[in-house]
Design a protein around this motif. Sequence first.
Motif, mmCIF file in Angstrom:
data_model
loop_
_atom_site.group_PDB
_atom_site.id
_atom_site.type_symbol
_atom_site.label_atom_id
_atom_site.label_comp_id
_atom_site.label_asym_id
_atom_site.label_seq_id
_atom_site.Cartn_x
_atom_site.Cartn_y
_atom_site.Cartn_z
ATOM 1 N N UNK A 40 0.884 -1.279 -0.124
ATOM 2 C CA UNK A 40 0.133 -0.073 0.139
ATOM 3 C C UNK A 40 0.890 1.325 -0.062
ATOM 4 N N UNK A 41 0.192 2.284 -0.651
ATOM 5 C CA UNK A 41 0.993 3.532 -0.512
ATOM 6 C C UNK A 41 0.129 4.731 -0.264
ATOM 7 N N UNK A 42 0.706 5.970 0.089
ATOM 8 C CA UNK A 42 -0.238 7.034 0.405
ATOM 9 C C UNK A 42 0.742 8.073 0.187
ATOM 10 N N UNK A 43 -0.008 9.253 -0.682
ATOM 11 C CA UNK A 43 0.323 10.499 -0.704
ATOM 12 C C UNK A 43 -0.096 11.468 0.279
ATOM 13 N N UNK A 44 0.878 12.167 0.660
ATOM 14 C CA UNK A 44 0.786 13.283 1.797
ATOM 15 C C UNK A 44 1.418 14.577 1.580
ATOM 16 N N UNK A 45 1.037 15.281 2.392
ATOM 17 C CA UNK A 45 1.615 16.936 2.152
ATOM 18 C C UNK A 45 2.232 16.907 3.424
ATOM 19 N N UNK A 46 3.198 17.446 3.776
ATOM 20 C CA UNK A 46 3.872 17.732 4.957
ATOM 21 C C UNK A 46 4.406 18.982 5.080
ATOM 22 N N UNK A 47 4.792 19.514 6.305
ATOM 23 C CA UNK A 47 5.336 20.829 6.473
ATOM 24 C C UNK A 47 6.882 20.424 6.512
ATOM 25 N N UNK A 48 7.806 21.102 5.804
ATOM 26 C CA UNK A 48 9.088 20.736 5.527
ATOM 27 C C UNK A 48 9.866 21.985 6.060
ATOM 28 N N UNK A 49 10.909 21.557 6.944
ATOM 29 C CA UNK A 49 11.683 22.699 7.463
ATOM 30 C C UNK A 49 12.800 22.478 7.072
ATOM 31 N N UNK A 50 13.681 23.468 6.273
ATOM 32 C CA UNK A 50 14.874 23.316 5.732
ATOM 33 C C UNK A 50 15.902 23.686 6.819
#
Length: 202
Positions: free
Chosen positions: A125-135
């Motif tokens: 199974x896979x899932x596409x998600x939106x995340x908060x990315x902190x550089x």
Amino acid sequence: MSSQTEHPAVWTRTDVSEGLGMGTLTPRPDGYVLEAGETLVDDGEAFSTRFGVETDLAWVTRRVRVEVLSANGPARLELTARDGSWARGDGTRLPDLVGCFDVDVAATPLTNTLPVRRLGLRPGEHRDIAVVWVHVPSLTVRRVRQRYLRHGFADGLDHYTYADPENGRYRLSVDTDGLVVDYEGLARRLPNPRSSGHGSGP
């Protein structure tokens, strides 16, 4: 999780000249706390970072703190989240991040544990998600689309593929606590710093 105690892990970075980080995962009655620190040297740049992430019992991120020390001096970022809405520590709302339930701090692989545990994917199974990315070290924040695909359990580890449109596709292996053991092209787990057998190693 394999036990209700603190789970430490140490990684060496494989994508830079010198990089070493340590993180811990600690269960609490109302959720989980992830804390990590890392020192990195590459191409004449050197910095250290320390961060903490608090989640609820469903592994949804509630609070993020990231501190950086570099040649530019100290810097600090605080974020809070509630029901997928995000704000800075001073209360400034961040509408571009609405709908994100995970944070990805670009330092040690510790924050990969968040979607691994929260999504609970079945093999195949896979899932596409939106995340908060902190550089790190700039502490800039933005929304990033990521995909997690679980391959299944082998050789005592769970195996995943991680992908995003900017950085490409990488294989991950994680232990029974969801902590990364090997992150292709980025980091590799060193022997457990504690030998009491809490399950945080392969």
